[in-house]
Design a protein around this motif. Structure first.
Motif, PDB file in Angstrom:
ATOM      1  N   ARG A 198      34.868   6.903 -43.418  1.00 20.67           N
ATOM      2  CA  ARG A 198      34.052   6.914 -44.632  1.00 20.67           C
ATOM      3  C   ARG A 198      32.980   8.003 -44.566  1.00 20.67           C
ATOM      4  O   ARG A 198      32.307   8.266 -45.547  1.00 20.67           O
ATOM      5  CB  ARG A 198      33.392   5.548 -44.837  1.00 20.67           C
ATOM      6  CG  ARG A 198      34.376   4.495 -45.336  1.00 20.67           C
ATOM      7  CD  ARG A 198      34.883   4.888 -46.721  1.00 20.67           C
ATOM      8  NE  ARG A 198      35.927   3.997 -47.233  1.00 20.67           N
ATOM      9  CZ  ARG A 198      37.222   4.238 -47.140  1.00 20.67           C
ATOM     10  NH1 ARG A 198      37.635   5.345 -46.536  1.00 20.67           N
ATOM     11  NH2 ARG A 198      38.098   3.407 -47.639  1.00 20.67           N
ATOM     12  N   ARG A 199      32.852   8.641 -43.428  1.00 19.36           N
ATOM     13  CA  ARG A 199      31.964   9.801 -43.290  1.00 19.36           C
ATOM     14  C   ARG A 199      32.589  10.768 -42.288  1.00 19.36           C
ATOM     15  O   ARG A 199      33.010  10.359 -41.197  1.00 19.36           O
ATOM     16  CB  ARG A 199      30.566   9.401 -42.844  1.00 19.36           C
ATOM     17  CG  ARG A 199      29.685  10.604 -42.515  1.00 19.36           C
ATOM     18  CD  ARG A 199      28.253  10.240 -42.214  1.00 19.36           C
ATOM     19  NE  ARG A 199      27.527  11.376 -41.653  1.00 19.36           N
ATOM     20  CZ  ARG A 199      26.226  11.394 -41.398  1.00 19.36           C
ATOM     21  NH1 ARG A 199      25.487  10.319 -41.668  1.00 19.36           N
ATOM     22  NH2 ARG A 199      25.648  12.463 -40.877  1.00 19.36           N
ATOM     23  N   ILE A 200      32.647  12.025 -42.674  1.00 14.43           N
ATOM     24  CA  ILE A 200      33.230  13.055 -41.814  1.00 14.43           C
ATOM     25  C   ILE A 200      32.253  14.226 -41.736  1.00 14.43           C
ATOM     26  O   ILE A 200      31.844  14.776 -42.756  1.00 14.43           O
ATOM     27  CB  ILE A 200      34.589  13.535 -42.365  1.00 14.43           C
ATOM     28  CG1 ILE A 200      35.581  12.376 -42.460  1.00 14.43           C
ATOM     29  CG2 ILE A 200      35.157  14.653 -41.491  1.00 14.43           C
ATOM     30  CD1 ILE A 200      36.905  12.740 -43.089  1.00 14.43           C
ATOM     31  N   ASP A 201      31.873  14.580 -40.507  1.00 12.30           N
ATOM     32  CA  ASP A 201      30.981  15.721 -40.261  1.00 12.30           C
ATOM     33  C   ASP A 201      31.783  16.858 -39.647  1.00 12.30           C
ATOM     34  O   ASP A 201      32.498  16.649 -38.653  1.00 12.30           O
ATOM     35  CB  ASP A 201      29.857  15.320 -39.316  1.00 12.30           C
ATOM     36  CG  ASP A 201      28.920  14.294 -39.924  1.00 12.30           C
ATOM     37  OD1 ASP A 201      27.854  14.684 -40.410  1.00 12.30           O
ATOM     38  OD2 ASP A 201      29.280  13.089 -39.926  1.00 12.30           O
ATOM     39  N   VAL A 202      31.648  18.046 -40.230  1.00 15.02           N
ATOM     40  CA  VAL A 202      32.353  19.234 -39.735  1.00 15.02           C
ATOM     41  C   VAL A 202      31.308  20.273 -39.340  1.00 15.02           C
ATOM     42  O   VAL A 202      30.537  20.744 -40.181  1.00 15.02           O
ATOM     43  CB  VAL A 202      33.302  19.814 -40.805  1.00 15.02           C
ATOM     44  CG1 VAL A 202      34.018  21.041 -40.261  1.00 15.02           C
ATOM     45  CG2 VAL A 202      34.303  18.762 -41.268  1.00 15.02           C
ATOM     46  N   ASP A 203      31.271  20.608 -38.045  1.00 14.09           N
ATOM     47  CA  ASP A 203      30.339  21.620 -37.527  1.00 14.09           C
ATOM     48  C   ASP A 203      31.132  22.849 -37.109  1.00 14.09           C
ATOM     49  O   ASP A 203      32.100  22.744 -36.329  1.00 14.09           O
ATOM     50  CB  ASP A 203      29.560  21.073 -36.333  1.00 14.09           C
ATOM     51  CG  ASP A 203      28.758  19.826 -36.690  1.00 14.09           C
ATOM     52  OD1 ASP A 203      28.155  19.833 -37.783  1.00 14.09           O
ATOM     53  OD2 ASP A 203      28.748  18.877 -35.891  1.00 14.09           O
ATOM     54  N   ILE A 204      30.696  24.007 -37.585  1.00 22.59           N
ATOM     55  CA  ILE A 204      31.406  25.265 -37.337  1.00 22.59           C
ATOM     56  C   ILE A 204      30.445  26.255 -36.691  1.00 22.59           C
ATOM     57  O   ILE A 204      29.266  26.329 -37.060  1.00 22.59           O
ATOM     58  CB  ILE A 204      31.954  25.857 -38.658  1.00 22.59           C
ATOM     59  CG1 ILE A 204      32.834  24.833 -39.379  1.00 22.59           C
ATOM     60  CG2 ILE A 204      32.722  27.143 -38.385  1.00 22.59           C
ATOM     61  CD1 ILE A 204      34.073  24.434 -38.620  1.00 22.59           C
ATOM     62  N   GLU A 205      30.955  27.023 -35.749  1.00 22.57           N
ATOM     63  CA  GLU A 205      30.199  28.137 -35.155  1.00 22.57           C
ATOM     64  C   GLU A 205      31.061  29.381 -35.168  1.00 22.57           C
ATOM     65  O   GLU A 205      32.265  29.316 -34.871  1.00 22.57           O
ATOM     66  CB  GLU A 205      29.772  27.814 -33.724  1.00 22.57           C
ATOM     67  CG  GLU A 205      28.729  26.702 -33.617  1.00 22.57           C
ATOM     68  CD  GLU A 205      28.284  26.450 -32.188  1.00 22.57           C
ATOM     69  OE1 GLU A 205      28.655  27.266 -31.305  1.00 22.57           O
ATOM     70  OE2 GLU A 205      27.577  25.451 -31.953  1.00 22.57           O
ATOM     71  N   ALA A 206      30.436  30.496 -35.581  1.00 24.21           N
ATOM     72  CA  ALA A 206      31.119  31.800 -35.627  1.00 24.21           C
ATOM     73  C   ALA A 206      32.381  31.745 -36.475  1.00 24.21           C
ATOM     74  O   ALA A 206      33.427  32.282 -36.102  1.00 24.21           O
ATOM     75  CB  ALA A 206      31.441  32.281 -34.214  1.00 24.21           C
ATOM     76  N   SER A 244      28.375  22.059 -41.737  1.00 25.40           N
ATOM     77  CA  SER A 244      27.316  22.937 -41.231  1.00 25.40           C
ATOM     78  C   SER A 244      27.928  24.150 -40.567  1.00 25.40           C
ATOM     79  O   SER A 244      29.068  24.092 -40.073  1.00 25.40           O
ATOM     80  CB  SER A 244      26.416  22.190 -40.243  1.00 25.40           C
ATOM     81  OG  SER A 244      27.149  21.845 -39.062  1.00 25.40           O
ATOM     82  N   HIS A 245      27.172  25.249 -40.558  1.00 28.00           N
ATOM     83  CA  HIS A 245      27.645  26.497 -39.955  1.00 28.00           C
ATOM     84  C   HIS A 245      26.530  27.082 -39.108  1.00 28.00           C
ATOM     85  O   HIS A 245      25.411  27.292 -39.590  1.00 28.00           O
ATOM     86  CB  HIS A 245      28.058  27.500 -41.039  1.00 28.00           C
ATOM     87  CG  HIS A 245      28.728  28.709 -40.486  1.00 28.00           C
ATOM     88  ND1 HIS A 245      28.596  29.970 -41.025  1.00 28.00           N
ATOM     89  CD2 HIS A 245      29.559  28.858 -39.417  1.00 28.00           C
ATOM     90  CE1 HIS A 245      29.318  30.839 -40.339  1.00 28.00           C
ATOM     91  NE2 HIS A 245      29.908  30.182 -39.345  1.00 28.00           N
TER      92      HIS A 245
END
Length: 602
Positions: A41-49, A190-191
């Motif tokens: 019910r909640r998905i967090d996507v963290d990206i770098e470069a 987030s990036h």
């Protein structure tokens, strides 16, 4: 030629990764879809470069037990299907069981999970295909997957990755599409440590429309129609943009089949045909549509990345989509979508249901004699009055809005003047309405010509010399199969050989047309889609030309009664919001927008 040998598992996974993992956004797609299948019910996507250095996806789903963690990264291991019958009724986003194995073979991979009801979480790591033993870790219920240094061991693939900004843009677009598919799930992106997107979970239709507006722009709700129609085991729901909300690129088209974003030629053809009569040339429609049907009626196992599907009843799906969208667009009339863009931004609750009355639509009656304008009882009953000489427009009259009674104002209001003999200015309850009189009259005339054609029997004429045309064997078979349907449109074709047809009769309305090219176009559509509207489209093009030449021209002075009659006909005519070429016929400026022009405060 070397001898035949079995490939090592690491190489098998890297080959599979070449099919499934095209770029970082492909990894995000596979991981987020796994989270959705896990009931997150909640998905967090963290990206770098841009995903080259790190991709982390965290969810609050059911989690994975410690005994199953090694299987999660094994080839073709899955909990989503267990038999061929399950494969025939796929209801999950993933089902192949190769995503994690492929991703872990081309990255430094880590998976941490705590299953529902377990007291502890466990972590496993895979480095270039080498699995390490599970060890305890700290993690709430759910799963986190970390993908570092993507393609570090496949230099050739890494060289094809684009700039950081480009790769992140692909990830952003992917998350938008998934957010539209699953409005009940909260997504966070987030990036490089900075929050970029937060889509809160939608609990009702208002919140769902707000999410659509966040993706497609604040103007979209005011320029869209809501659809929810079911028939023959199919259900189509969502929002379609009005023709005036079209775009130069087909980059705002989201079509989902059972929650899965797909690109399908059957769908594209049906949508294009539905908009053919109202969309400006070279423009593309905007829509968010969800098609739901029995999973056994669609094959999702036709593309490694699951971008395409195959319908078992292609003609049924095509006709359902076309007829639904065509009817929705046909029911739009000038004055229905009366809310301005500014109004829509203030309140997003402006979804117009097909089966419900449209906000702002006028269904009342008024006494035109009270306006002292001499308007005819049947507005624009005699179009010759518009095409011939008119009397002087210098009339003394009371403001129509001052004479109206409460609740009696029609959507487009009452005419007050004509500008440069091109535009009609009218006053309604919201403010000022501007009408392009030629475009509006052209649509009215065109729709009446089409109605007259449908109500009368289609006439056809024999060719003096039958025309023999060389076609493909598939098209010749289509001519033979659909001969009766073509005859109803006045086109008589007969098969004279394996790849030859003979044309003996054509619709009288199309005299002088390129018969050979027309026949090929019709048969090509019949062979590919099982149906064709090419004959009707060609006839419509001719009727459109006739309507253009038979409509009131710019420079023609109209009297106030004629202007009011034109407004009333616009309110009663299908698709009157656009002319035959897709241009808008009217514009609404409300009082707030007029105040802003003069920097007035209220």
């Amino acid at each position: 030629m070397p001898s035949i040998r079995l490939l090592p598992p690491e190489l098998i996974n890297q080959i599979a990764a070449g099919e499934v993992i095209e770029r970082p956004s492909s990894v995000v797609k596979e991981l987020v879809e796994n989270s959705l299948d896990a009931g997150a019910r909640r998905i967090d996507v963290d990206i770098e470069a841009g995903g080259a250095r790190l991709i982390r996806v965290r969810d609050d789903g059911v989690g994975i037990g410690v005994d199953e963690l090694p299987l999660a990264v094994a080839s073709h291991a899955t909990s989503k299907i267990g038999s061929f019958d399950d494969l025939e009724h796929v209801a999950s986003m993933g089902f192949r069981g190769e995503a994690l194995a492929s991703v872990s073979s081309v990255s430094r991979f880590a998976l941490v999970s705590r299953a529902h009801g377990n007291d502890a979480a466990f972590r496993i790591e895979v480095d270039g295909g080498t699995l390490r033993s599970a060890r305890p870790a700290q993690h709430p219920q759910g799963t986190s997957v970390e993908v570092r240094d993507l393609f570090y061991n496949v230099p050739a693939r890494r060289k094809f990755m684009r700039a950081e900004r480009t790769e992140f843009a692909h990830i952003d677009d992917l998350l938008k599409s998934l957010a539209l598919a699953r409005s009940e799930v909260e997504f966070r992106l987030s990036h490089n440590g900075k929050p970029v997107r937060i889509w809160k979970a939608a609990r009702d239709e208002h919140a769902e429309l707000q999410r659509v507006a966040e993706v497609l722009g604040e103007d979209f709700p005011a320029q869209s129609l809501h659809i929810d129609h079911a028939m023959a085991g199919l259900r189509l729901s969502g929002w379609v943009g009005l023709p005036t909300a079209s775009r130069a690129q087909a980059d705002a088209q989201y079509f989902y089949v059972n929650g899965r974003l797909v690109r399908d030629r059957i769908v594209a053809h049906a949508v294009r045909q539905a908009y053919a009569d109202v969309l400006f040339h070279g423009r593309h429609a905007v829509f968010v549509l969800h098609l739901q049907l029995d999973p056994s009626g669609v094959d999702v196992n036709v593309h490694p990345a699951k971008h395409e599907v195959r319908f078992r009843e292609q003609r049924l799906v095509h006709d359902f989509l076309f007829r639904t969208l065509h009817e929705v667009l046909a029911q739009t009339r000038a004055g229905q979508n009366i809310l301005s863009v500014a109004d829509a931004r203030a309140s997003l609750d402006v979804a117009y249901a097909v089966s419900a009355p449209v906000a702002g639509a006028w269904s009342g009656s008024f006494d035109q004699s009270r306006l002292n304008l001499g308007v005819r009882d049947a507005p624009l009953a005699d179009y010759a009055a518009l095409l011939g000489e008119s009397g002087s427009t210098q009339q003394s009259f009371q403001s129509p809005m001052a004479a109206k009674e409460e609740g009696e104002t029609p959507p487009l209001g009452f005419a007050i003047a004509q500008l440069k003999s091109i535009f009609v200015l009218a006053e309604n309850a919201q403010g000022l309405v501007l009408v392009d009189m030629h475009a509006a009259h052209e649509r009215i005339t065109y729709e009446r010509l089409k109605s007259a054609r449908v109500s009368s029997n289609l006439r056809s004429q024999m060719l003096l010399v039958p025309l023999s045309i060389a076609v493909s064997a598939k098209e010749a078979a289509a001519a033979e199969e659909h001969a009766d349907a073509l005859a109803e449109w006045g086109l008589e074709l007969s098969r004279s050989g394996p790849s030859t047809i003979v044309v003996r009769r054509i619709p009288a309305l199309l005299e002088g047309a390129d018969v050979a090219q027309l026949s090929r176009d019709v048969l090509s559509e019949l062979a590919q889609h099982g149906s064709s509207r090419r004959l009707q489209e060609v006839e419509n093009e001719l009727l459109s030309t006739m309507a253009c030449h038979g409509s009131v021209r710019a420079g023609r002075r109209l009297t106030i009664p004629e202007m009011n009659a034109l407004l009333r006909d616009m309110e009663a005519t299908e698709r009157s919001g656009q002319c035959n070429h897709g241009r808008p016929t009217w514009v609404q400026l409300n009082l707030a927008e007029l105040d802003k022009l003069f920097m007035r405060g209220r």
